[in-house]
Enzyme design. Sequence first.
Site, mmCIF file in Angstrom:
data_model
loop_
_atom_site.group_PDB
_atom_site.id
_atom_site.type_symbol
_atom_site.label_atom_id
_atom_site.label_comp_id
_atom_site.label_asym_id
_atom_site.label_seq_id
_atom_site.Cartn_x
_atom_site.Cartn_y
_atom_site.Cartn_z
ATOM 1 C CG ASN A 1 -0.247 -0.346 2.488
ATOM 2 O OD1 ASN A 1 0.348 -1.425 2.605
ATOM 3 N ND2 ASN A 1 -0.285 0.541 3.453
ATOM 4 C CB ALA B 1 -16.100 -2.484 -0.216
ATOM 5 C CB THR C 1 -27.892 -7.713 11.968
ATOM 6 O OG1 THR C 1 -28.639 -8.392 12.975
ATOM 7 C CG2 THR C 1 -28.788 -7.396 10.786
ATOM 8 C CB CYS D 1 4.418 11.351 13.828
ATOM 9 S SG CYS D 1 5.122 12.613 14.872
#
Length: 378
Positions: free
Chosen positions: A154, A203, A240, A331
Site C-alpha cells: 500500500n 470495498a 446482523t 510520527c
Amino acid sequence: MASIYLDNAATTPLYPGLANDMCEMMSRHYGNPSSIHAYGRQSKTIIEASRKQVAQYLGAALSEVFFTSSATESNNTVLYNAVLHFQVKHIIYSAIEHPCVINTAKYLASRGWVTLHQVQVNEQGIVSMHNLIETLVRIPSNEKSLVSIMHANNEIGTLQDLKQIGDICKTYDALFHSDCVQTFGKIPLYLQSLHIHFLSASAHKFHGPKGVGILYINKNNQINPLIYGGSQERNMRAGTENLMGIFGLGKALEWNLLHQREHQLHLNMLKEYFIQNVIAHINGCYINGSTHPQESMNHIVNVSFPASPKSELLVFNLDIAGVAVSSASACSAGIEKDSHVLEAIHHSPDRNAVRFSFSPFNTLDELKKTISILNKIF
Ligand code: PLP
C-alpha cells in the site's frame, strides 16, 4: 485553488451513482436477512448477489466467500484462526506487510503461541523467494506454518508473485494467506491457478463503501469465527449483516470489472506521465519501489525528495495548494521517522518520501497541475 485527490491507496470515492443506489436500496429493503419472511428473504437475496459477484471474480465457490467489517478484521480472523484452530506454530510474513498483519502476528507471539519469521524484501520491495524458502526449510516438519504475504504493498505499490509464493508454500506444506486489499477488483485475481488458502480485501479501496471487507477461505480450511453470536455468514461471523455495505461492495466490484481494461490503460498512462515528469522537473528525486509494470501496481507512485525544509512539509504544502497525498513516514514520539516499509527497502532516512496514488477519476490535467505545484514549492 486546485482540488485534487491523489490518496486513493488510503481510500477511494464511491463510483458515481453508487451512493444513490445504496440509499435507495437501504430505504426499500430493511428486512433482517435472517428473517424468513419476504422482507428478510429480499435482503438475503441482495447479500447473496454480492457473494456471487465476489465468488465469480475469484473463481471461488459461494461457500468460500465471507463478508466482514474490513480487511483488518479479515486479516485478524485468518491469523487468530491459524494459531487457535490449525495449531500453526510459525507465522512467516514479509517485512512490508500492513500493520494489521504485523501487529496481530506480534500479539499472538507475545502470548507465546507462535514464533514469528520475517522474510526480507529487496530494494524494490520484492519478497526474497530465497529467504522464504530458507525460512520454511528451517521449520521442523512436524510444526505447522502460515505464510502471510500481501499482493501489492500500500505504500510503494510493489506487486508480489502469488503463483510463485503459493507454489513454494505447497512444497513446504505451509498455509498461505494474502492481503489483496490493493489489487482486489483492479486486476484479475483468479484463485483456481493459485495455491492460496486465505485472501482479504476491502470495498473502500475499489470505489465501494467503507466498513465492509471480504474474507476468502479455501473450502478445505474451514475455520472458527472471530465473532460469536448468531448464525450469520454460515456461522462464521455473527451480527446482523451490513446490508447496505455488502450491496455497495457487490455493485462496486461489478463496476470495476466492467471497466477494468479502460481503467488499467488510463492508470498506466497517468503513472507513466507522473514518473517521467516528477523526475524531469524536481531535482534529485527518485521513485521508491519497482517501476516495472509487472512488479508494481499502476495506481501508486512513491517519490523520494531530497531532504529540505520544503520537502519535510511537502504533504502539508500540497494540502494547502489543494492536492491530497500521503506521507510514508510515521510520527513516533514527536519524531518523524520512515515507515517500516521504507526501512525494509533501505530508504535513506535523510530524504522525504511521499505517496501519490491515483484512481480512474484522476485526469492528466490534474497531474499536470500537481507537477506545476511541486515546481513552485521546490
Ligand atoms: N491491508 C492493506 C494493504 C491496506 O492498504 C489496508 C488499508 O489501508 C488494510 C489492509 C486495512 O483495510 P481496512 O481499512 O478495510 O481495514
